[in-house]
Write a protein that holds these residues in place. Structure first.
Motif, PDB file in Angstrom:
ATOM      1  N   PRO A  30       1.039  -1.194  -0.028  1.00 48.95           N
ATOM      2  CA  PRO A  30       0.140   0.063   0.049  1.00 48.95           C
ATOM      3  C   PRO A  30       0.732   1.359   0.098  1.00 48.95           C
ATOM      4  O   PRO A  30       2.067   1.147   0.537  1.00 48.95           O
ATOM      5  N   PRO A  31       0.249   2.431  -0.415  1.00 44.54           N
ATOM      6  CA  PRO A  31       1.158   3.583  -0.539  1.00 44.54           C
ATOM      7  C   PRO A  31       1.458   3.881   1.023  1.00 44.54           C
ATOM      8  O   PRO A  31       0.501   3.890   1.738  1.00 44.54           O
ATOM      9  N   PRO A  32       2.426   4.834   1.089  1.00 39.63           N
ATOM     10  CA  PRO A  32       2.869   5.179   2.458  1.00 39.63           C
ATOM     11  C   PRO A  32       1.628   6.475   3.066  1.00 39.63           C
ATOM     12  O   PRO A  32       1.132   7.002   2.145  1.00 39.63           O
ATOM     13  N   TYR A  33       1.565   6.494   4.281  1.00 35.58           N
ATOM     14  CA  TYR A  33       0.705   7.210   4.681  1.00 35.58           C
ATOM     15  C   TYR A  33       1.195   8.580   4.885  1.00 35.58           C
ATOM     16  O   TYR A  33       2.378   9.006   5.368  1.00 35.58           O
ATOM     17  N   THR A  34       0.596   9.636   4.289  1.00 40.37           N
ATOM     18  CA  THR A  34       0.816  11.043   4.409  1.00 40.37           C
ATOM     19  C   THR A  34      -0.285  11.840   5.017  1.00 40.37           C
ATOM     20  O   THR A  34      -1.481  11.728   4.614  1.00 40.37           O
ATOM     21  N   PRO A  35       0.106  12.689   5.990  1.00 37.98           N
ATOM     22  CA  PRO A  35      -1.224  13.452   6.619  1.00 37.98           C
ATOM     23  C   PRO A  35      -1.640  14.265   5.674  1.00 37.98           C
ATOM     24  O   PRO A  35      -1.260  14.868   4.891  1.00 37.98           O
ATOM     25  N   PRO A  36      -2.845  14.757   5.772  1.00 43.27           N
ATOM     26  CA  PRO A  36      -3.701  15.635   4.950  1.00 43.27           C
ATOM     27  C   PRO A  36      -2.948  16.929   5.240  1.00 43.27           C
ATOM     28  O   PRO A  36      -2.634  17.415   6.230  1.00 43.27           O
ATOM     29  N   VAL A  37      -2.820  17.741   4.110  1.00 40.57           N
ATOM     30  CA  VAL A  37      -2.179  19.132   4.195  1.00 40.57           C
ATOM     31  C   VAL A  37      -3.140  20.033   4.604  1.00 40.57           C
ATOM     32  O   VAL A  37      -2.871  20.946   5.198  1.00 40.57           O
ATOM     33  N   GLU A  38      -4.170  19.994   4.041  1.00 43.64           N
ATOM     34  CA  GLU A  38      -5.169  20.929   4.472  1.00 43.64           C
ATOM     35  C   GLU A  38      -6.245  20.415   5.681  1.00 43.64           C
ATOM     36  O   GLU A  38      -6.349  19.234   5.747  1.00 43.64           O
ATOM     37  N   GLY A  39      -6.776  21.315   6.248  1.00 37.45           N
ATOM     38  CA  GLY A  39      -7.578  20.978   7.416  1.00 37.45           C
ATOM     39  C   GLY A  39      -7.102  22.144   8.698  1.00 37.45           C
ATOM     40  O   GLY A  39      -6.356  23.051   8.313  1.00 37.45           O
ATOM     41  N   PRO A  40      -7.717  21.928   9.901  1.00 37.07           N
ATOM     42  CA  PRO A  40      -7.706  22.612  10.806  1.00 37.07           C
ATOM     43  C   PRO A  40      -6.343  22.688  11.321  1.00 37.07           C
ATOM     44  O   PRO A  40      -5.733  21.479  11.434  1.00 37.07           O
ATOM     45  N   THR A  41      -5.665  23.759  11.716  1.00 37.19           N
ATOM     46  CA  THR A  41      -4.092  23.806  12.270  1.00 37.19           C
ATOM     47  C   THR A  41      -4.670  23.576  13.907  1.00 37.19           C
ATOM     48  O   THR A  41      -5.328  23.986  14.405  1.00 37.19           O
ATOM     49  N   VAL A  42      -3.367  22.853  14.218  1.00 40.60           N
ATOM     50  CA  VAL A  42      -3.426  22.527  15.641  1.00 40.60           C
ATOM     51  C   VAL A  42      -2.451  23.765  16.453  1.00 40.60           C
ATOM     52  O   VAL A  42      -1.572  23.623  15.860  1.00 40.60           O
ATOM     53  N   THR A  43      -3.132  23.986  17.327  1.00 39.36           N
ATOM     54  CA  THR A  43      -2.392  25.153  18.350  1.00 39.36           C
ATOM     55  C   THR A  43      -1.892  24.584  19.511  1.00 39.36           C
ATOM     56  O   THR A  43      -2.804  23.776  20.022  1.00 39.36           O
ATOM     57  N   SER A  44      -0.734  24.809  20.107  1.00 42.61           N
ATOM     58  CA  SER A  44      -0.334  24.304  21.327  1.00 42.61           C
ATOM     59  C   SER A  44      -1.163  24.923  22.409  1.00 42.61           C
ATOM     60  O   SER A  44      -1.375  26.124  22.490  1.00 42.61           O
ATOM     61  N   GLN A  45      -1.584  24.297  23.429  1.00 45.45           N
ATOM     62  CA  GLN A  45      -2.082  24.543  24.740  1.00 45.45           C
ATOM     63  C   GLN A  45      -1.026  25.486  25.634  1.00 45.45           C
ATOM     64  O   GLN A  45       0.108  25.235  25.552  1.00 45.45           O
ATOM     65  N   PRO A  46      -1.598  26.573  26.251  1.00 43.61           N
ATOM     66  CA  PRO A  46      -0.660  27.175  27.062  1.00 43.61           C
ATOM     67  C   PRO A  46      -0.236  26.279  28.427  1.00 43.61           C
ATOM     68  O   PRO A  46      -1.090  25.402  28.687  1.00 43.61           O
ATOM     69  N   ILE A  47       0.946  26.500  28.795  1.00 41.23           N
ATOM     70  CA  ILE A  47       1.554  25.627  29.960  1.00 41.23           C
ATOM     71  C   ILE A  47       1.197  26.429  31.098  1.00 41.23           C
ATOM     72  O   ILE A  47       1.953  27.667  31.267  1.00 41.23           O
ATOM     73  N   ILE A  48       0.788  25.884  32.033  1.00 42.11           N
ATOM     74  CA  ILE A  48       0.520  26.679  33.393  1.00 42.11           C
ATOM     75  C   ILE A  48       1.646  26.129  34.243  1.00 42.11           C
ATOM     76  O   ILE A  48       1.307  25.113  34.643  1.00 42.11           O
ATOM     77  N   HIS A  49       2.299  26.878  35.000  1.00 42.13           N
ATOM     78  CA  HIS A  49       2.962  26.648  35.949  1.00 42.13           C
ATOM     79  C   HIS A  49       2.630  26.984  37.178  1.00 42.13           C
ATOM     80  O   HIS A  49       2.275  28.257  37.479  1.00 42.13           O
ATOM     81  N   GLN A  50       2.397  26.145  38.388  1.00 40.04           N
ATOM     82  CA  GLN A  50       2.154  26.398  39.679  1.00 40.04           C
ATOM     83  C   GLN A  50       3.211  25.951  40.596  1.00 40.04           C
ATOM     84  O   GLN A  50       3.641  25.144  40.536  1.00 40.04           O
ATOM     85  N   THR A  51       3.306  27.138  41.625  1.00 39.18           N
ATOM     86  CA  THR A  51       4.216  26.962  42.593  1.00 39.18           C
ATOM     87  C   THR A  51       3.450  26.583  43.910  1.00 39.18           C
ATOM     88  O   THR A  51       2.554  27.401  44.517  1.00 39.18           O
ATOM     89  N   ILE A  52       3.570  25.483  44.620  1.00 42.57           N
ATOM     90  CA  ILE A  52       2.914  25.209  45.743  1.00 42.57           C
ATOM     91  C   ILE A  52       3.971  25.009  46.837  1.00 42.57           C
ATOM     92  O   ILE A  52       5.014  24.471  46.837  1.00 42.57           O
ATOM     93  N   ILE A  53       3.633  26.004  47.797  1.00 46.10           N
ATOM     94  CA  ILE A  53       4.769  25.982  49.060  1.00 46.10           C
ATOM     95  C   ILE A  53       3.938  25.539  50.336  1.00 46.10           C
ATOM     96  O   ILE A  53       2.854  25.785  50.694  1.00 46.10           O
ATOM     97  N   LEU A  54       4.532  24.366  50.820  1.00 40.80           N
ATOM     98  CA  LEU A  54       3.932  23.834  51.891  1.00 40.80           C
ATOM     99  C   LEU A  54       4.663  24.368  53.218  1.00 40.80           C
ATOM    100  O   LEU A  54       5.668  24.583  53.371  1.00 40.80           O
ATOM    101  N   GLN A  55       3.442  24.800  54.069  1.00 42.42           N
ATOM    102  CA  GLN A  55       4.068  25.285  55.411  1.00 42.42           C
ATOM    103  C   GLN A  55       4.605  24.376  56.317  1.00 42.42           C
ATOM    104  O   GLN A  55       4.034  23.235  56.351  1.00 42.42           O
ATOM    105  N   VAL A  56       5.825  24.673  56.893  1.00 38.80           N
ATOM    106  CA  VAL A  56       6.449  23.622  57.503  1.00 38.80           C
ATOM    107  C   VAL A  56       5.709  23.706  59.054  1.00 38.80           C
ATOM    108  O   VAL A  56       5.056  24.948  59.443  1.00 38.80           O
ATOM    109  N   PRO A  57       5.666  22.751  59.834  1.00 40.94           N
ATOM    110  CA  PRO A  57       5.107  22.775  61.382  1.00 40.94           C
ATOM    111  C   PRO A  57       5.805  23.905  61.847  1.00 40.94           C
ATOM    112  O   PRO A  57       7.167  24.055  61.932  1.00 40.94           O
TER     113      PRO A  57
END
Length: 135
Positions: A30-57
């Motif tokens: 069978p012919p090799p798979y080639t992804p479709p050229v036309e179609g919706p473009t995929v955008t990357s999701q924003p990366i959210i960084h969270q800093t969690i500070i645990l309180q020491v006793p």
């Protein structure tokens, strides 16, 4: 003995095996798979960084703590204050040693930090962050 097409042929002292060859036609891959050229473009999701500070006793010594009032990470300021347990311990020692006239030992809980309650304060806004007591 003489048999054709896939049989044994016996001619004299030697036996010979003859196999009829067949040609096998394979399909093209069978012919090799080639992804479709036309179609919706995929955008990357924003990366959210969270800093969690645990309180020491809290302990009897100063610790790093995040103040709830000014939201700063601070090294706590500690005040040692007499608590109800300090007074009860002093009264017990005084009452126990009163018969031998050394009731002055009842002052020991007022002189030693480990018998007092440690109150932790924020050095920026002087808000009480918490307390700690060993006894």
């Amino acid at each position: 003995m003489h048999v054709e097409s896939g049989a044994i042929v016996n001619q004299g002292a030697y036996a010979e095996l003859r196999v009829q060859s067949e040609t096998v036609n394979f399909q093209d891959p069978p012919p090799p798979y080639t992804p479709p050229v036309e179609g919706p473009t995929v955008t990357s999701q924003p990366i959210i960084h969270q800093t969690i500070i645990l309180q020491v006793p809290l302990r009897s010594n100063p610790v790093y703590y995040t103040c709830d009032s000014c939201h700063e990470r601070v090294y706590t300021k500690v005040k040692y204050v007499n608590s109800r347990k300090t007074h009860l311990l002093a009264g017990f020692i005084c009452g126990f040693t009163c018969w031998c006239l050394i009731c002055c030992l009842g002052a020991i809980p007022y002189l030693v930090k480990s018998f007092k309650k440690a109150e932790h304060y924020c050095p920026n806004c002087d808000k009480l962050l918490g307390t700690y007591s060993k006894i």
